[in-house]
Design a protein around this motif. Structure first.
Motif, PDB file in Angstrom:
ATOM      1  N   GLY A   1      19.521   3.226 -44.125  1.00  0.00           N
ATOM      2  CA  GLY A   1      18.963   3.308 -42.778  1.00  0.00           C
ATOM      3  C   GLY A   1      19.977   2.935 -41.719  1.00  0.00           C
ATOM      4  O   GLY A   1      20.087   3.586 -40.672  1.00  0.00           O
ATOM      5  N   ALA A   2      20.746   1.879 -41.995  1.00  0.00           N
ATOM      6  CA  ALA A   2      21.776   1.444 -41.050  1.00  0.00           C
ATOM      7  C   ALA A   2      22.842   2.516 -40.874  1.00  0.00           C
ATOM      8  O   ALA A   2      23.316   2.773 -39.758  1.00  0.00           O
ATOM      9  CB  ALA A   2      22.403   0.147 -41.543  1.00  0.00           C
ATOM     10  N   GLU A   3      23.226   3.150 -41.962  1.00  0.00           N
ATOM     11  CA  GLU A   3      24.254   4.193 -41.891  1.00  0.00           C
ATOM     12  C   GLU A   3      23.767   5.407 -41.105  1.00  0.00           C
ATOM     13  O   GLU A   3      24.546   6.056 -40.391  1.00  0.00           O
ATOM     14  CB  GLU A   3      24.675   4.588 -43.302  1.00  0.00           C
ATOM     15  CG  GLU A   3      25.493   3.509 -44.007  1.00  0.00           C
ATOM     16  CD  GLU A   3      25.746   3.817 -45.477  1.00  0.00           C
ATOM     17  OE1 GLU A   3      26.615   3.153 -46.063  1.00  0.00           O
ATOM     18  OE2 GLU A   3      25.064   4.705 -46.029  1.00  0.00           O
ATOM     19  N   THR A   4      22.480   5.726 -41.235  1.00  0.00           N
ATOM     20  CA  THR A   4      21.921   6.847 -40.473  1.00  0.00           C
ATOM     21  C   THR A   4      21.979   6.566 -38.973  1.00  0.00           C
ATOM     22  O   THR A   4      22.361   7.425 -38.176  1.00  0.00           O
ATOM     23  CB  THR A   4      20.470   7.113 -40.902  1.00  0.00           C
ATOM     24  OG1 THR A   4      20.441   7.413 -42.302  1.00  0.00           O
ATOM     25  CG2 THR A   4      19.873   8.276 -40.126  1.00  0.00           C
ATOM     26  N   ALA A   5      21.595   5.342 -38.590  1.00  0.00           N
ATOM     27  CA  ALA A   5      21.659   4.967 -37.174  1.00  0.00           C
ATOM     28  C   ALA A   5      23.100   4.953 -36.677  1.00  0.00           C
ATOM     29  O   ALA A   5      23.384   5.401 -35.559  1.00  0.00           O
ATOM     30  CB  ALA A   5      21.016   3.600 -36.971  1.00  0.00           C
ATOM     31  N   ALA A   6      24.015   4.445 -37.501  1.00  0.00           N
ATOM     32  CA  ALA A   6      25.423   4.379 -37.104  1.00  0.00           C
ATOM     33  C   ALA A   6      25.991   5.771 -36.875  1.00  0.00           C
ATOM     34  O   ALA A   6      26.738   6.003 -35.916  1.00  0.00           O
ATOM     35  CB  ALA A   6      26.233   3.642 -38.164  1.00  0.00           C
ATOM     36  N   ALA A   7      25.637   6.713 -37.752  1.00  0.00           N
ATOM     37  CA  ALA A   7      26.121   8.086 -37.594  1.00  0.00           C
ATOM     38  C   ALA A   7      25.578   8.709 -36.312  1.00  0.00           C
ATOM     39  O   ALA A   7      26.295   9.418 -35.598  1.00  0.00           O
ATOM     40  CB  ALA A   7      25.712   8.919 -38.809  1.00  0.00           C
ATOM     41  N   LYS A   8      24.317   8.453 -36.008  1.00  0.00           N
ATOM     42  CA  LYS A   8      23.708   8.985 -34.787  1.00  0.00           C
ATOM     43  C   LYS A   8      24.373   8.424 -33.535  1.00  0.00           C
ATOM     44  O   LYS A   8      24.615   9.145 -32.564  1.00  0.00           O
ATOM     45  CB  LYS A   8      22.212   8.662 -34.757  1.00  0.00           C
ATOM     46  CG  LYS A   8      21.497   9.078 -33.473  1.00  0.00           C
ATOM     47  CD  LYS A   8      20.047   8.659 -33.473  1.00  0.00           C
ATOM     48  CE  LYS A   8      19.878   7.173 -33.268  1.00  0.00           C
ATOM     49  NZ  LYS A   8      20.160   6.765 -31.865  1.00  0.00           N
ATOM     50  N   ASP A   9      24.680   7.125 -33.577  1.00  0.00           N
ATOM     51  CA  ASP A   9      25.172   6.436 -32.387  1.00  0.00           C
ATOM     52  C   ASP A   9      26.695   6.424 -32.254  1.00  0.00           C
ATOM     53  O   ASP A   9      27.218   5.925 -31.257  1.00  0.00           O
ATOM     54  CB  ASP A   9      24.671   4.987 -32.387  1.00  0.00           C
ATOM     55  CG  ASP A   9      23.153   4.893 -32.291  1.00  0.00           C
ATOM     56  OD1 ASP A   9      22.543   5.828 -31.751  1.00  0.00           O
ATOM     57  OD2 ASP A   9      22.592   3.879 -32.749  1.00  0.00           O
ATOM     58  N   GLY A  10      27.400   6.951 -33.255  1.00  0.00           N
ATOM     59  CA  GLY A  10      28.854   6.896 -33.213  1.00  0.00           C
ATOM     60  C   GLY A  10      29.396   5.495 -33.416  1.00  0.00           C
ATOM     61  O   GLY A  10      30.415   5.110 -32.834  1.00  0.00           O
ATOM     62  N   VAL A  11      28.723   4.714 -34.237  1.00  0.00           N
ATOM     63  CA  VAL A  11      29.091   3.323 -34.494  1.00  0.00           C
ATOM     64  C   VAL A  11      29.913   3.222 -35.773  1.00  0.00           C
ATOM     65  O   VAL A  11      29.613   3.879 -36.771  1.00  0.00           O
ATOM     66  CB  VAL A  11      27.818   2.446 -34.606  1.00  0.00           C
ATOM     67  CG1 VAL A  11      28.121   1.086 -35.200  1.00  0.00           C
ATOM     68  CG2 VAL A  11      27.162   2.294 -33.246  1.00  0.00           C
ATOM     69  N   ASP A  12      30.928   2.373 -35.754  1.00  0.00           N
ATOM     70  CA  ASP A  12      31.722   2.074 -36.939  1.00  0.00           C
ATOM     71  C   ASP A  12      31.049   0.910 -37.664  1.00  0.00           C
ATOM     72  O   ASP A  12      31.127  -0.237 -37.225  1.00  0.00           O
ATOM     73  CB  ASP A  12      33.148   1.702 -36.508  1.00  0.00           C
ATOM     74  CG  ASP A  12      34.051   1.358 -37.696  1.00  0.00           C
ATOM     75  OD1 ASP A  12      33.620   1.546 -38.854  1.00  0.00           O
ATOM     76  OD2 ASP A  12      35.178   0.885 -37.464  1.00  0.00           O
ATOM     77  N   LEU A  13      30.361   1.219 -38.768  1.00  0.00           N
ATOM     78  CA  LEU A  13      29.547   0.226 -39.470  1.00  0.00           C
ATOM     79  C   LEU A  13      30.231  -0.270 -40.730  1.00  0.00           C
ATOM     80  O   LEU A  13      30.765   0.511 -41.507  1.00  0.00           O
ATOM     81  CB  LEU A  13      28.192   0.844 -39.842  1.00  0.00           C
ATOM     82  CG  LEU A  13      27.244  -0.025 -40.678  1.00  0.00           C
ATOM     83  CD1 LEU A  13      26.701  -1.185 -39.847  1.00  0.00           C
ATOM     84  CD2 LEU A  13      26.102   0.812 -41.244  1.00  0.00           C
ATOM     85  N   THR A  14      30.186  -1.587 -40.928  1.00  0.00           N
ATOM     86  CA  THR A  14      30.602  -2.170 -42.199  1.00  0.00           C
ATOM     87  C   THR A  14      29.415  -2.932 -42.775  1.00  0.00           C
ATOM     88  O   THR A  14      28.664  -3.572 -42.038  1.00  0.00           O
ATOM     89  CB  THR A  14      31.802  -3.124 -42.041  1.00  0.00           C
ATOM     90  OG1 THR A  14      31.446  -4.187 -41.142  1.00  0.00           O
ATOM     91  CG2 THR A  14      33.020  -2.398 -41.513  1.00  0.00           C
TER      92      THR A  14
END
Length: 336
Positions: free
Chosen positions: A73-86
């Protein structure tokens, strides 16, 4: 250089004023985006997300499918928002605290964290706040997120969920329930059993097991069922432990029914077949998604869900044999 926005200008100065205003917005960040971002040390460049770095840090151990859903879920939001997620997780509270300190040293733009052991997280969270890094909570710590100074919280009120399970057990006429706790000291798990005990009219016993050893979990539950044949309901606090309980009931030759908190693909099939009476879904995918998206919204638009005072609840919802088909296709896709 004075970057104050120019005053209102009329007549021939309108065009000049408009140009100066545009320059002001570019240079000084007079927009709402720039103000919110500068106040918290963020980076608004580069479009949506602007290269924003977010760390998701949980108490999840390796191999636990529940945390795979949170992460997805976090990765889906990060992809939508252009966020670099770790993403990082550790069941040991001291190690989890170390991961938060690492994220602060890495100068991330936001941190999402679980508070299964709130006391261990106070220092690292205070360090993040001192560094101007916004922190939101998810999954665990609904009673601790505000005292810890977190901006928002996304999850299930475990006490409310436990009480709902107690009512459900009364509906199915259970008399003696075994609440299986797979991590001693985890405030969320303890709250589930305590809530259940408040509303269930029958007897409730807690059984503590080593959640990192699934064979031991099955053996311990089976042994308890052989020892006490009056137990007619086993309630586990995680989907994989519900499946272990099904096997334990078989081994013990018990007539006990099984219910569980949380959901995964295999558990859905067990509910379909009737091996598990019901599951309480707190929607972990949604928790991960909302936590990351909330940090992005705070950085880019100053939004705070729940006004910063109320949690955003993602559960509980009961999944039973009567409605499991509606959830099954999402579970098959790995999002429920």
């Amino acid at each position: 250089m004075n970057t104050a926005c120019p005053p209102h200008t009329s007549g021939r100065g309108i065009r000049v004023a408009a140009l100066l205003s545009a320059l002001c917005l570019l240079v000084s960040g007079c927009s709402a985006l720039g103000v919110a971002d500068e106040a918290e040390g963020g980076n608004a460049a580069g479009g949506p997300g602007g290269g924003m770095k977010v760390a998701l840090i949980t108490h999840g151990g390796k191999g636990d499918a529940f945390w795979d859903l949170v992460r997805r879920g976090a990765e889906t939001a990060a992809a939508k928002d252009g966020v670099d997620l770790t993403y990082a997780g550790d069941a040991d509270p001291a190690a989890q605290a170390g991961l938060v300190r690492d994220a602060v040293r890495d100068k991330v733009d936001g941190i999402a964290v679980t508070l299964a052991k709130p006391a261990a997280m106070r220092g690292p969270i205070a360090r993040a706040r001192a560094a101007g890094i916004p922190v939101v909570g998810l999954n665990s710590g609904i009673d601790a997120w505000r005292p810890a100074g977190l901006l928002e919280y996304f999850g299930q009120d475990e006490s409310v969920a436990g009480r709902a399970v107690g009512d459900k057990l009364d509906d199915v006429r259970a008399r003696h329930a075994l609440c299986v706790v797979h991590e001693r000291g985890n405030v969320a798990l303890e709250a589930r059993c305590a809530g259940m005990r408040k509303t269930f009219r029958g007897d409730t016993d807690n059984l503590y097991v080593d959640g990192s050893d699934m064979d031991a979990v099955t053996a311990t539950i089976a042994a308890r069922l052989r020892q006490d044949t009056s137990i007619d309901e086993v309630v586990t606090l995680g989907a994989q432990y519900g499946l272990s309980a099904v096997e334990a009931v078989r081994r013990a030759g018990s007539r006990a029914k099984v219910a569980t908190f949380d959901l995964n693909r295999d558990l859905v099939e067990a509910v379909k077949s009737g091996e598990v009476q019901f599951a309480v879904d707190q929607q972990p995918y949604l928790q991960g998604y909302l936590a990351v998206d909330a940090l992005w919204l705070y950085r880019t638009n100053g939004n705070v869900s729940g006004g910063g005072t109320a949690p955003v609840l993602t559960g509980p919802a009961f999944v039973t044999r009567s409605n499991v088909s509606a959830v099954a296709r999402f579970a098959a896709a790995g999002t429920r």
